[in-house]
Design a protein around this motif. Structure first.
Motif, PDB file in Angstrom:
ATOM      1  N   THR A   1     -19.320  99.626 -29.858  1.00 51.54           N
ATOM      2  CA  THR A   1     -18.337  99.930 -30.878  1.00 51.54           C
ATOM      3  C   THR A   1     -17.086  99.096 -30.649  1.00 51.54           C
ATOM      4  OG1 THR A   1     -17.457 101.777 -29.590  1.00 51.54           O
ATOM      5  CG2 THR A   1     -19.147 102.290 -31.217  1.00 51.54           C
ATOM      6  N   ASP A   2     -16.585  98.558 -31.704  1.00 53.54           N
ATOM      7  CA  ASP A   2     -15.352  97.773 -31.666  1.00 53.54           C
ATOM      8  C   ASP A   2     -14.294  98.514 -32.464  1.00 53.54           C
ATOM      9  OD1 ASP A   2     -16.454  95.610 -30.243  1.00 53.54           O
ATOM     10  OD2 ASP A   2     -17.224  94.733 -32.103  1.00 53.54           O
ATOM     11  N   GLN A   3     -13.072  98.205 -32.155  1.00 57.68           N
ATOM     12  CA  GLN A   3     -11.972  98.739 -32.938  1.00 57.68           C
ATOM     13  C   GLN A   3     -11.244  97.581 -33.601  1.00 57.68           C
ATOM     14  OE1 GLN A   3      -9.396 101.250 -30.675  1.00 57.68           O
ATOM     15  NE2 GLN A   3     -10.966 102.768 -30.318  1.00 57.68           N
ATOM     16  N   ILE A   4     -10.975  97.738 -34.858  1.00 55.03           N
ATOM     17  CA  ILE A   4     -10.266  96.714 -35.613  1.00 55.03           C
ATOM     18  C   ILE A   4      -9.009  97.344 -36.191  1.00 55.03           C
ATOM     19  CG2 ILE A   4     -10.359  95.236 -37.653  1.00 55.03           C
ATOM     20  CD1 ILE A   4     -13.323  94.911 -37.149  1.00 55.03           C
ATOM     21  N   GLU A   5      -7.914  96.663 -36.034  1.00 50.32           N
ATOM     22  CA  GLU A   5      -6.667  97.161 -36.614  1.00 50.32           C
ATOM     23  C   GLU A   5      -6.654  96.871 -38.111  1.00 50.32           C
ATOM     24  OE1 GLU A   5      -3.001  96.170 -34.720  1.00 50.32           O
ATOM     25  OE2 GLU A   5      -3.887  96.339 -32.723  1.00 50.32           O
ATOM     26  N   VAL A   6      -6.238  97.839 -38.848  1.00 50.58           N
ATOM     27  CA  VAL A   6      -6.169  97.719 -40.303  1.00 50.58           C
ATOM     28  C   VAL A   6      -4.696  97.740 -40.693  1.00 50.58           C
ATOM     29  CG1 VAL A   6      -6.772  98.810 -42.495  1.00 50.58           C
ATOM     30  CG2 VAL A   6      -8.380  98.868 -40.587  1.00 50.58           C
ATOM     31  N   GLU A   7      -4.314  96.787 -41.515  1.00 51.19           N
ATOM     32  CA  GLU A   7      -2.914  96.748 -41.932  1.00 51.19           C
ATOM     33  C   GLU A   7      -2.589  97.939 -42.828  1.00 51.19           C
ATOM     34  OE1 GLU A   7      -3.527  93.674 -45.690  1.00 51.19           O
ATOM     35  OE2 GLU A   7      -2.121  93.169 -44.123  1.00 51.19           O
ATOM     36  N   PHE A   8      -1.328  98.238 -42.902  1.00 51.61           N
ATOM     37  CA  PHE A   8      -0.878  99.326 -43.756  1.00 51.61           C
ATOM     38  C   PHE A   8       0.321  98.853 -44.552  1.00 51.61           C
ATOM     39  CE2 PHE A   8       1.372  99.732 -39.766  1.00 51.61           C
ATOM     40  CZ  PHE A   8       2.675  99.936 -40.158  1.00 51.61           C
ATOM     41  N   PHE A   9       0.624  99.606 -45.571  1.00 51.16           N
ATOM     42  CA  PHE A   9       1.729  99.273 -46.454  1.00 51.16           C
ATOM     43  C   PHE A   9       2.742 100.407 -46.453  1.00 51.16           C
ATOM     44  CE2 PHE A   9      -2.007  97.101 -47.946  1.00 51.16           C
ATOM     45  CZ  PHE A   9      -1.553  95.815 -48.145  1.00 51.16           C
TER      46      PHE A   9
ATOM     47  N   GLN B   1     -23.797  94.271 -38.546  1.00 53.95           N
ATOM     48  CA  GLN B   1     -23.909  93.492 -37.309  1.00 53.95           C
ATOM     49  C   GLN B   1     -24.615  94.301 -36.222  1.00 53.95           C
ATOM     50  OE1 GLN B   1     -20.171  92.221 -35.705  1.00 53.95           O
ATOM     51  NE2 GLN B   1     -21.106  91.048 -34.061  1.00 53.95           N
ATOM     52  N   ASN B   2     -24.290  95.570 -36.101  1.00 57.23           N
ATOM     53  CA  ASN B   2     -24.939  96.412 -35.094  1.00 57.23           C
ATOM     54  C   ASN B   2     -26.423  96.585 -35.379  1.00 57.23           C
ATOM     55  OD1 ASN B   2     -22.563  96.688 -33.711  1.00 57.23           O
ATOM     56  ND2 ASN B   2     -22.100  98.725 -34.487  1.00 57.23           N
ATOM     57  N   ILE B   3     -26.799  96.689 -36.643  1.00 55.47           N
ATOM     58  CA  ILE B   3     -28.213  96.797 -37.003  1.00 55.47           C
ATOM     59  C   ILE B   3     -28.930  95.480 -36.715  1.00 55.47           C
ATOM     60  CG2 ILE B   3     -29.800  97.012 -38.959  1.00 55.47           C
ATOM     61  CD1 ILE B   3     -27.780  99.051 -40.120  1.00 55.47           C
ATOM     62  N   ARG B   4     -28.317  94.388 -37.061  1.00 54.57           N
ATOM     63  CA  ARG B   4     -28.946  93.072 -36.885  1.00 54.57           C
ATOM     64  C   ARG B   4     -29.194  92.751 -35.420  1.00 54.57           C
ATOM     65  NH1 ARG B   4     -26.698  87.273 -39.117  1.00 54.57           N
ATOM     66  NH2 ARG B   4     -28.490  86.076 -38.426  1.00 54.57           N
ATOM     67  N   TYR B   5     -28.251  93.101 -34.567  1.00 53.62           N
ATOM     68  CA  TYR B   5     -28.373  92.761 -33.154  1.00 53.62           C
ATOM     69  C   TYR B   5     -28.770  93.963 -32.300  1.00 53.62           C
ATOM     70  CZ  TYR B   5     -26.203  88.458 -34.659  1.00 53.62           C
ATOM     71  OH  TYR B   5     -25.928  87.272 -35.311  1.00 53.62           O
ATOM     72  N   TYR B   6     -29.157  95.057 -32.922  1.00 55.23           N
ATOM     73  CA  TYR B   6     -29.628  96.263 -32.225  1.00 55.23           C
ATOM     74  C   TYR B   6     -28.691  96.668 -31.089  1.00 55.23           C
ATOM     75  CZ  TYR B   6     -33.825  94.940 -34.702  1.00 55.23           C
ATOM     76  OH  TYR B   6     -34.709  94.590 -35.685  1.00 55.23           O
TER      77      TYR B   6
ATOM     78  N   MET C   1     -10.619  98.335 -44.733  1.00 54.33           N
ATOM     79  CA  MET C   1     -11.237  99.257 -43.788  1.00 54.33           C
ATOM     80  C   MET C   1     -12.717  99.468 -44.139  1.00 54.33           C
ATOM     81  SD  MET C   1     -10.048 103.150 -42.731  1.00 54.33           S
ATOM     82  CE  MET C   1      -8.422 102.793 -43.314  1.00 54.33           C
ATOM     83  N   GLY C   2     -12.998  99.687 -45.403  1.00 56.32           N
ATOM     84  CA  GLY C   2     -14.379  99.875 -45.839  1.00 56.32           C
ATOM     85  C   GLY C   2     -15.214  98.626 -45.640  1.00 56.32           C
ATOM     86  N   TYR C   3     -14.656  97.466 -45.969  1.00 57.53           N
ATOM     87  CA  TYR C   3     -15.367  96.206 -45.786  1.00 57.53           C
ATOM     88  C   TYR C   3     -15.719  95.988 -44.319  1.00 57.53           C
ATOM     89  CZ  TYR C   3     -16.316  91.239 -45.480  1.00 57.53           C
ATOM     90  OH  TYR C   3     -16.902  90.036 -45.214  1.00 57.53           O
ATOM     91  N   GLN C   4     -14.755  96.201 -43.434  1.00 63.04           N
ATOM     92  CA  GLN C   4     -14.999  96.003 -42.008  1.00 63.04           C
ATOM     93  C   GLN C   4     -16.028  96.998 -41.475  1.00 63.04           C
ATOM     94  OE1 GLN C   4     -14.177  93.593 -39.881  1.00 63.04           O
ATOM     95  NE2 GLN C   4     -13.283  92.560 -41.624  1.00 63.04           N
ATOM     96  N   SER C   5     -16.016  98.217 -41.967  1.00 64.87           N
ATOM     97  CA  SER C   5     -16.991  99.220 -41.534  1.00 64.87           C
ATOM     98  C   SER C   5     -18.406  98.780 -41.859  1.00 64.87           C
ATOM     99  CB  SER C   5     -16.706 100.565 -42.205  1.00 64.87           C
ATOM    100  OG  SER C   5     -15.455 101.045 -41.830  1.00 64.87           O
ATOM    101  N   ILE C   6     -18.609  98.304 -43.077  1.00 61.15           N
ATOM    102  CA  ILE C   6     -19.943  97.842 -43.489  1.00 61.15           C
ATOM    103  C   ILE C   6     -20.354  96.597 -42.700  1.00 61.15           C
ATOM    104  CG2 ILE C   6     -21.280  96.886 -45.415  1.00 61.15           C
ATOM    105  CD1 ILE C   6     -20.797  99.922 -45.534  1.00 61.15           C
TER     106      ILE C   6
END
Length: 87
Positions: free
Chosen positions: A58-66, A49-54, A39-44
């Motif tokens: 917002t996208d949503q990414i599913e994060v697996e859980f245990f 990416q948003n900064i680079r392409y101005y 989750m942290g990796y995808q956030s960064i």
């Protein structure tokens, strides 16, 4: 209408040492733990990416859980998620 044969109890959410202790001692039966590393990796990655392409898209990414139970609490994969600093 209620079904007395089914008993649901929700303790709360999150992952803390206290919850792991309660799971280990059998006071709770299961934890649902998100993969916070991913989750942290995808956030960064998305922020960069948003900064680079101005863009303000917002996208949503599913994060697996245990599902963590007393039986798999100390398995290698579960331990990596629950105790990332203990290596």
């Amino acid at each position: 209408m209620t079904d007395d044969s089914i008993s649901w109890r929700i303790y709360g959410e999150g992952c803390s040492e206290k919850l792991v202790y309660y799971l280990d001692k059998g006071l709770i039966q299961e934890l649902i733990v998100p993969n916070e590393y991913y989750m942290g990796y995808q956030s960064i990655a998305m922020a960069a990416q948003n900064i680079r392409y101005y863009t303000d898209k917002t996208d949503q990414i599913e994060v697996e859980f245990f599902e963590v139970t007393k039986e798999n609490l100390y398995d290698e994969e579960t331990s990596w998620i629950l105790f990332p600093t203990v290596r």
